[in-house]
Scaffold this active site. Structure first.
Site, PDB file in Angstrom:
ATOM      1  N   ARG A 190       0.817  -1.215   0.000  1.00 34.97           N
ATOM      2  CA  ARG A 190       0.000   0.000   0.000  1.00 34.97           C
ATOM      3  C   ARG A 190       0.860   1.279   0.000  1.00 34.97           C
ATOM      4  NH1 ARG A 190      -4.169  -1.389   4.648  1.00 34.97           N
ATOM      5  NH2 ARG A 190      -2.202  -2.160   5.483  1.00 34.97           N
TER       6      ARG A 190
ATOM      7  N   ASN B 217      -6.891  -2.985   1.432  1.00 35.52           N
ATOM      8  CA  ASN B 217      -6.700  -4.436   1.481  1.00 35.52           C
ATOM      9  C   ASN B 217      -8.062  -5.107   1.487  1.00 35.52           C
ATOM     10  OD1 ASN B 217      -3.944  -4.468   1.608  1.00 35.52           O
ATOM     11  ND2 ASN B 217      -3.816  -4.813   3.812  1.00 35.52           N
TER      12      ASN B 217
END
Ligand code: ZN
Ligand code: ZN
Ligand code: FE
Length: 759
Positions: A19, A37
């Site tokens: 990320r 996620n």
């Protein structure tokens, strides 16, 4: 013109800095939107110029973060914009069904190592240091998605400094789930083996104390990433002997940890490739050639052996330890003989208290155990002997399946495997399923894997051996309604080799050579010297070693002298007593079993043939650990002698099968022994003979079936001399040879073969 794009990415993309990487990439390319996620990977919505979005996807594919493995990216463009103002990282969404993959545990990275020894860094001397690129993963994850609350870091609340790092997209610890420091994270505790805590003021004092203990010849249990190690001075023969006594391990070699490459070079030979493997982020135990004249490492570490298992430090604790200890240290799994490695803190005093004098532990739970991986270098690449920490649970990618298939593996060196979608996930090293503790451990580990990967098998593949504990108690492992597929042991070995070589075609036929200890055969005999024509759907046994009796069955594995007598009886019949060159009070009893067919299963195993020869040469007549006779027989080869000769053997045709008759081999060895030929030369000639048998039979099959690709599998191919020469000779004869890499050639690879066959 601006455009909107939805991107879904599957693979190992959680817990590997994915990320933050996307955040930085999107910001640099001036793209807006978000990432989060999900159960099965990450989801990105992004808006910007089409050209830039394409570049964005391109970079994700080509240069993902070091630990990420991208399995699949789907990008869908849409014209309707949502007009995002910036790029953000959103909270994970989960539904409870997870398919995302988990990263293996990774050795401390160079940046963290620098910080560990930087006086001005706030993590100076903090054992638990880690970042997004390194540290524990698989061993601390309880559930997916990979967020802190689903790991055993959940009970530690980040301090404000750690919290700032965690929320700063430009920081190396941004969204790093195990992020912590000495103020907010786990801490070390030292006890003696009677649970008395030994206080210390700081890390410096603690490790100074531990160094003193080690120098005084004490044995310390140290909690690592995947379990406890037993640690002591590898240069002090007395303590190594003491450890052998307490651990009830007579000869089986111990692994050692050495401070750095320079210190290893003092006692082992090291190639550049081996150096690279030692330093790889998996940080395995690597089998290295031990210098003949070495005076540093105690011979008791690996009695009679020419190879040493060596590894480099891979956690903060290890580096701190070597900052104070100027010795090479034994780092062996914390267990008693063949039991599973101890990793639960509540068990440590009970199970290791009598082996270790002191226990160094920390207060973060190890969710799942994970032993050190063991490998050797073969042709500049790893050749894995034990696949565990650093590799598990990284999937092996293959063709897609509609099913969810569980492979139970073998009895010894057990690993199980899950096969779903296009992934085979092999478990950590479970061990030898010969005691109850290991079976319980098998069931617990399986439960954990099934939970983690939301895996409920619809097919279960098992080994045909009726005495394997997992075959016998299969109903305790899977519900009765689960479809069962019995898989022949050597077929599983060979198909695991195809998987290891990325062979997805299920039709093409190969010549398969499976040489190992013993595996249950279709005819109820114990196979182990097998030549198949096969693909991943079916096989035909086209040749094998002549059957011999195994007097006393399992006992014949522990006492190779039994095999020796069995082979010689084949050759000499009742004249054996005149010919036998050694005396054993057991001979009469063993002959009685053979003559009266009492407890004498038939075997065609090459492993047993090695045992027989090893006993005949009086190199090993009692095995202390599995495979020891063969290991020692290989070990007397010094590589200083070049001998190309081999012994005679005959190939007989019977029922369309080739049967290899080894009688002439024993006859010739006896003659050599009578001529006082040295054991090394005999061992070399014997090895050469096995290679010649492989060549001869492969040629016969090639001529008959027009197949030119040979797959090698089975535990016997851990033998370096045999592996090197077999591959070399087959290639010289224009065969294409498939050998193992990342899946063990020994029984640790069985489950991977089973799941493919059952699909
Ligand atoms: Zn790091
Ligand atoms: Zn902190
Ligand atoms: Fe096997």
């Amino acid at each position: 013109m601006l455009i909107h794009c939805n991107i879904r990415i599957k693979g190992i993309v959680q817990g590997v800095g994915f990320r933050p990487f996307i955040y930085r990439l999107a910001t640099t390319l001036n793209l807006k939107g978000f990432i989060l996620n999900t159960d099965d990977g990450v989801f990105i919505e992004i808006e910007g110029e089409k050209k830039r979005i394409k570049k964005f996807v391109e970079i994700i594919k080509k240069e993902p973060p070091p630990l990420a493995i991208i399995d699949n990216i789907i990008a869908e463009f849409q014209s309707r914009l949502k007009n995002y103002k910036k790029f953000t990282i959103k909270k994970s969404i989960t539904t409870g069904v997870h398919h995302t993959l988990v990263s293996p545990d990774i050795a401390l990275c160079d940046e963290c190592l620098k910080e560990l020894f930087d006086k001005n860094n706030r993590r100076f001397f903090y054992f638990g240091i880690n970042c997004i690129n390194c540290g524990p993963r698989f061993t601390i994850i309880k559930d997916l998605p990979y967020d802190r609350k689903n790991t055993s870091m959940n009970k530690f609340n980040m301090c404000s400094d750690c919290n700032n790092e965690y929320h700063n997209p430009l920081n190396r610890r941004y969204h790093s789930q195990p992020n912590c420091c000495s103020i907010c994270g786990p801490n070390l505790f030292l006890y003696d083996n009677r649970k008395n805590q030994i206080k210390f003021r700081n890390s410096c004092e603690l490790f100074t104390k531990i160094a003193q203990l080690i120098n005084r010849g004490k044995i310390i249990a140290i909690k690592g990433i995947g379990g406890y190690h037993l640690v002591c001075d590898a240069e002090n023969t007395n303590v190594v002997k003491e450890l052998r006594k307490r651990k009830r391990r007579k000869h089986k070699p111990f692994a050692i940890m050495s401070k750095n490459i320079e210190s290893i070079k003092k006692f082992c030979y090291l190639s550049v490739f081996e150096e690279r493997l030692l330093k790889s982020r998996e940080r395995p135990i690597l089998l290295l050639r031990w210098k003949e004249n070495d005076k540093i490492i105690s011979k008791q570490v690996a009695p009679y052996l020419k190879y040493l298992g060596v590894m480099l430090p891979y956690t903060g604790t290890h580096y701190l330890l070597f900052n104070y200890v100027n010795k090479n240290l034994i780092f062996t799994s914390g267990n008693l003989s063949e039991e599973p490695i101890v990793f639960r803190d509540e068990e440590v005093f009970d199970r290791l208290g009598r082996i270790a004098d002191y226990i160094l532990t920390y207060n973060r739970t190890i969710v799942m155990n994970n032993d050190d991986s063991v490998l050797m270098e073969f042709r500049r690449f790893p050749y894995i002997i034990r696949r565990s920490r650093g590799f598990v649970p990284k999937p092996v990618i293959t063709h897609k399946t509609k099913h969810k298939i569980l492979g139970l593996g073998a009895q010894l060196k057990n690993c199980f495997a899950l096969y779903f979608e296009n992934k085979v996930i092999i478990s950590q090293h479970i061990g030898d399923l010969e005691n109850f503790e290991t079976f319980i451990h098998f069931k617990n580990s399986l439960k954990h894997f099934c939970h983690l990967f939301s895996f409920k098998p619809d097919i279960v593949a098992y080994d045909l051996h009726p005495e394997y504990i997992i075959t016998k108690y299969i109903n305790e492992i899977v519900p009765v309604e689960t479809r069962r597929v019995g898989v022949q042991h050597h077929f599983a070995h060979l198909v695991s080799c195809l998987l290891d070589n990325n062979i997805k075609d299920r039709e093409e036929k190969f010549i398969g050579i499976a040489f190992d200890g013993v595996g249950y055969g279709d005819d109820g005999n114990l196979w182990g010297g097998e030549f198949f024509v096969f693909n991943s759907k079916e096989y035909k046994r086209v040749a094998h070693l002549k059957y011999t009796k195994m007097p006393g069955a399992e006992m014949a594995i522990k006492e190779p002298v039994r095999m020796c007598i069995s082979y010689l009886y084949e050759l000499y019949g009742d004249d054996i007593l005149k010919k036998i060159l050694f005396r054993s009070d057991k001979i009469e009893n063993i002959l009685y079993l053979i003559k009266n067919n009492i407890n004498t299963p038939l075997t065609s195993s090459v492993g047993r043939l090695f045992d027989g020869v090893s006993a005949l040469l009086r190199i090993c007549s009692m095995a202390d650990y599995e495979g020891e006779p063969a290991v020692l027989l290989e070990n007397i080869i010094s590589y200083k002698k070049i001998i190309d000769k081999c012994y005679n053997f005959c190939i007989e045709e019977n029922d369309g099968k080739y049967i290899v008759n080894y009688n002439p081999i024993f006859e010739a060895i006896i003659t050599d022994l009578e001529k006082k030929e040295d054991k090394e030369s005999i061992s070399i000639k014997f090895h050469n003979t096995i290679i010649e048998i492989i060549l001869e039979i492969s040629r016969l099959i090639r001529d008959k079936d027009n197949i030119n690709k040979v797959a090698l599998s089975g535990g016997v191919f851990q033998n370096r001399y045999l592996l090197h020469k077999t591959v070399e000779k087959l290639e010289k004869d224009k065969f294409k040879v498939l050998f193992h890499r990342e899946i063990p050639t020994n029984d640790g690879g069985i489950s991977a073969g089973q799941v493919i066959i059952a699909s």
